[in-house]
Design a protein around this motif. Structure first.
Motif, PDB file in Angstrom:
ATOM      1  N   ARG A  14       0.866  -1.165   0.000  1.00 19.66           N
ATOM      2  CA  ARG A  14       0.000   0.000   0.000  1.00 19.66           C
ATOM      3  C   ARG A  14       0.909   1.223   0.000  1.00 19.66           C
ATOM      4  N   TRP A  15       0.729   2.091  -1.002  1.00 25.61           N
ATOM      5  CA  TRP A  15       1.636   3.228  -1.226  1.00 25.61           C
ATOM      6  C   TRP A  15       3.075   2.701  -1.281  1.00 25.61           C
ATOM      7  N   ILE A  16       3.966   3.184  -0.423  1.00 30.19           N
ATOM      8  CA  ILE A  16       5.357   2.734  -0.511  1.00 30.19           C
ATOM      9  C   ILE A  16       5.663   1.587   0.448  1.00 30.19           C
ATOM     10  N   PHE A  17       4.635   1.060   1.111  1.00 31.19           N
ATOM     11  CA  PHE A  17       4.879   0.092   2.184  1.00 31.19           C
ATOM     12  C   PHE A  17       4.644  -1.334   1.697  1.00 31.19           C
ATOM     13  N   ASN A  18       5.638  -2.176   1.915  1.00 32.83           N
ATOM     14  CA  ASN A  18       5.606  -3.555   1.426  1.00 32.83           C
ATOM     15  C   ASN A  18       5.620  -4.552   2.572  1.00 32.83           C
ATOM     16  N   CYS A  19       4.831  -5.612   2.391  1.00 37.32           N
ATOM     17  CA  CYS A  19       4.909  -6.796   3.255  1.00 37.32           C
ATOM     18  C   CYS A  19       5.065  -7.978   2.312  1.00 37.32           C
ATOM     19  N   ASP A  48       7.262   1.574  10.223  1.00 36.90           N
ATOM     20  CA  ASP A  48       6.544   1.237   8.986  1.00 36.90           C
ATOM     21  C   ASP A  48       6.856  -0.181   8.507  1.00 36.90           C
ATOM     22  N   HIS A  49       7.747  -0.886   9.196  1.00 37.61           N
ATOM     23  CA  HIS A  49       8.033  -2.283   8.857  1.00 37.61           C
ATOM     24  C   HIS A  49       7.436  -3.256   9.870  1.00 37.61           C
ATOM     25  N   VAL A  50       7.034  -2.758  11.033  1.00 36.38           N
ATOM     26  CA  VAL A  50       6.541  -3.663  12.089  1.00 36.38           C
ATOM     27  C   VAL A  50       5.209  -3.237  12.720  1.00 36.38           C
ATOM     28  N   SER A  51       4.682  -2.054  12.364  1.00 40.94           N
ATOM     29  CA  SER A  51       3.485  -1.599  13.091  1.00 40.94           C
ATOM     30  C   SER A  51       2.243  -2.405  12.733  1.00 40.94           C
ATOM     31  N   GLY A  52       2.277  -3.193  11.655  1.00 41.00           N
ATOM     32  CA  GLY A  52       1.148  -4.065  11.317  1.00 41.00           C
ATOM     33  C   GLY A  52       1.147  -5.379  12.081  1.00 41.00           C
ATOM     34  N   LEU A  53       2.129  -5.510  12.983  1.00 45.63           N
ATOM     35  CA  LEU A  53       2.317  -6.778  13.691  1.00 45.63           C
ATOM     36  C   LEU A  53       1.067  -7.256  14.421  1.00 45.63           C
ATOM     37  N   MET A  54       0.417  -6.370  15.172  1.00 48.63           N
ATOM     38  CA  MET A  54      -0.716  -6.827  15.968  1.00 48.63           C
ATOM     39  C   MET A  54      -1.912  -7.174  15.091  1.00 48.63           C
ATOM     40  N   MET A 108      12.399  10.932  -1.648  1.00 48.89           N
ATOM     41  CA  MET A 108      11.208  11.444  -2.343  1.00 48.89           C
ATOM     42  C   MET A 108      10.981  10.803  -3.723  1.00 48.89           C
ATOM     43  N   PRO A 109      12.025  10.564  -4.530  1.00 51.49           N
ATOM     44  CA  PRO A 109      11.767   9.923  -5.833  1.00 51.49           C
ATOM     45  C   PRO A 109      11.084   8.553  -5.711  1.00 51.49           C
ATOM     46  N   VAL A 110      11.388   7.816  -4.635  1.00 47.69           N
ATOM     47  CA  VAL A 110      10.751   6.508  -4.415  1.00 47.69           C
ATOM     48  C   VAL A 110       9.277   6.719  -4.072  1.00 47.69           C
ATOM     49  N   ILE A 111       9.009   7.729  -3.244  1.00 48.92           N
ATOM     50  CA  ILE A 111       7.638   8.024  -2.819  1.00 48.92           C
ATOM     51  C   ILE A 111       6.791   8.456  -4.023  1.00 48.92           C
ATOM     52  N   ARG A 112       7.409   9.289  -4.869  1.00 49.58           N
ATOM     53  CA  ARG A 112       6.674   9.765  -6.053  1.00 49.58           C
ATOM     54  C   ARG A 112       6.400   8.648  -7.055  1.00 49.58           C
ATOM     55  N   HIS A 151      10.999  -0.418   0.218  1.00 48.03           N
ATOM     56  CA  HIS A 151      10.112   0.565  -0.420  1.00 48.03           C
ATOM     57  C   HIS A 151      10.409   0.571  -1.917  1.00 48.03           C
ATOM     58  N   GLY A 152       9.349   0.670  -2.694  1.00 43.51           N
ATOM     59  CA  GLY A 152       9.509   0.626  -4.140  1.00 43.51           C
ATOM     60  C   GLY A 152       9.045  -0.714  -4.676  1.00 43.51           C
ATOM     61  N   HIS A 153       9.014  -0.816  -5.992  1.00 42.07           N
ATOM     62  CA  HIS A 153       8.539  -2.031  -6.647  1.00 42.07           C
ATOM     63  C   HIS A 153       9.690  -3.027  -6.781  1.00 42.07           C
ATOM     64  N   PRO A 154       9.392  -4.318  -6.705  1.00 40.78           N
ATOM     65  CA  PRO A 154      10.433  -5.326  -6.928  1.00 40.78           C
ATOM     66  C   PRO A 154      11.063  -5.167  -8.316  1.00 40.78           C
ATOM     67  N   VAL A 155      12.339  -5.536  -8.421  1.00 42.63           N
ATOM     68  CA  VAL A 155      13.070  -5.438  -9.685  1.00 42.63           C
ATOM     69  C   VAL A 155      13.646  -6.813 -10.016  1.00 42.63           C
ATOM     70  N   HIS A 156      13.453  -7.210 -11.274  1.00 42.73           N
ATOM     71  CA  HIS A 156      13.928  -8.519 -11.731  1.00 42.73           C
ATOM     72  C   HIS A 156      14.791  -8.341 -12.962  1.00 42.73           C
ATOM     73  N   GLY A 157      15.777  -9.203 -13.115  1.00 43.96           N
ATOM     74  CA  GLY A 157      16.655  -9.139 -14.283  1.00 43.96           C
ATOM     75  C   GLY A 157      17.950  -9.838 -13.928  1.00 43.96           C
ATOM     76  N   GLN A 158      18.912  -9.783 -14.835  1.00 44.08           N
ATOM     77  CA  GLN A 158      20.187 -10.432 -14.543  1.00 44.08           C
ATOM     78  C   GLN A 158      21.081  -9.472 -13.774  1.00 44.08           C
ATOM     79  N   ASP A 159      21.469  -9.901 -12.570  1.00 48.54           N
ATOM     80  CA  ASP A 159      22.449  -9.149 -11.784  1.00 48.54           C
ATOM     81  C   ASP A 159      22.017  -7.682 -11.625  1.00 48.54           C
TER      82      ASP A 159
END
Ligand SMILES: [Zn+2]
Length: 251
Positions: free
Chosen positions: A15-20, A68-74, A111-115, A231-239
């Motif tokens: 959700r937005w920049i937050f990943n689980c 922002d990495h652990v507050s969803g724990l409960m 900020m570029p990651v957030i945008r 934060h950000g989208h996963p990236v795939h490719g060689q190396d």
């Protein structure tokens, strides 16, 4: 949002920049959660596990204890039995040491990651109130609603996921930790490496430049074809880290 990366058996709730992330089978036939994220990430992962019969409590890892990495724990632990594993540095925070955390000014460098992500008011509000639930941030001291079942130490296998190894990657914070699978060349980098417009970016948001430079050197030696950033989208490719933006540069 839910994304599935079938070839490496990874799910992402974002959700937005937050990943689980969920590793569906870390080598022991059981799922492992990497960073429960903010509350709505925790709810999404809880819904994923609802009705699924797990043999053992669900293994939950944190790449670091920023809220922002652990507050969803409960939100997750309320619905599923959870075993929490934290970076070994967090033991000092339980004992009363005050964590170093990037200032707001330094944090603004990402900020570029957030945008690059689709904004969500709900995620923003959960982010701002996250420190009340768990973790630490620039305006909240360290707290954790659960004890750690174990502490994650450099070079050890990941608890519940023997195909994965723990790598200390401090710099963003002192407890920053990554998880690497050499066979599938997959890295969960936490906030040590972010992504922007399809490129990895060693985070410019750090508490310690010397440690960050060392972490960048260490991670650049790894062959990574699948990068799952904090934060950000996963990236795939060689190396993919060969194309990464250095921590002192901008995209
Ligand atoms: Zn962080």
């Amino acid at each position: 949002m839910r994304d599935e990366y079938v070839d490496v058996g990874v799910l992402r709730f974002s959700r937005w920049i937050f990943n689980c992330y969920v590793i569906e089978d870390g080598g022991a036939g059981q799922p492992v959660v990497v960073d429960v994220g903010i509350t709505s990430n925790g709810v999404a992962s809880a819904e994923h596990f609802a009705g699924r019969r797990l043999d053992d409590p669900l293994t939950v890892l944190a790449t670091h204890a920023h809220s922002d990495h652990v507050s969803g724990l409960m939100a997750l632990a309320d619905r599923t039995a959870v075993q929490l594993h934290l970076p070994v540095k967090d033991r000092d925070y339980f004992a009363g040491e005050k964590p170093r955390t990037p200032t707001m000014k330094v944090a603004a460098r990402i900020m570029p990651v957030i945008r690059d992500a689709r904004f969500s008011f709900r995620a923003l509000s959960e982010f701002l109130s996250g420190g009340r639930h768990a973790g630490f941030g620039s305006s909240s001291p360290f707290q954790m609603p659960l004890q750690a079942a174990s502490y994650l130490t450099d070079g050890d296998p990941v608890p519940g996921a023997p195909d994965w190894v723990i790598i200390h990657t401090p710099g963003h914070t002192d407890d920053s930790t990554s998880f690497y699978n050499e066979a599938s060349r997959t890295l969960f980098s936490g906030d040590a490496v972010l992504t922007v417009k399809g490129r990895p970016w060693f985070t410019p948001e750090f508490v310690d430049e010397t440690l960050m430079a060392r972490t960048e050197d260490k991670l650049r030696k790894l062959r990574v074809d699948h990068l799952f950033p904090g934060h950000g989208h996963p990236v795939h490719g060689q190396d993919v880290l060969s194309d990464a933006i250095p921590h002192l540069e901008k995209p």
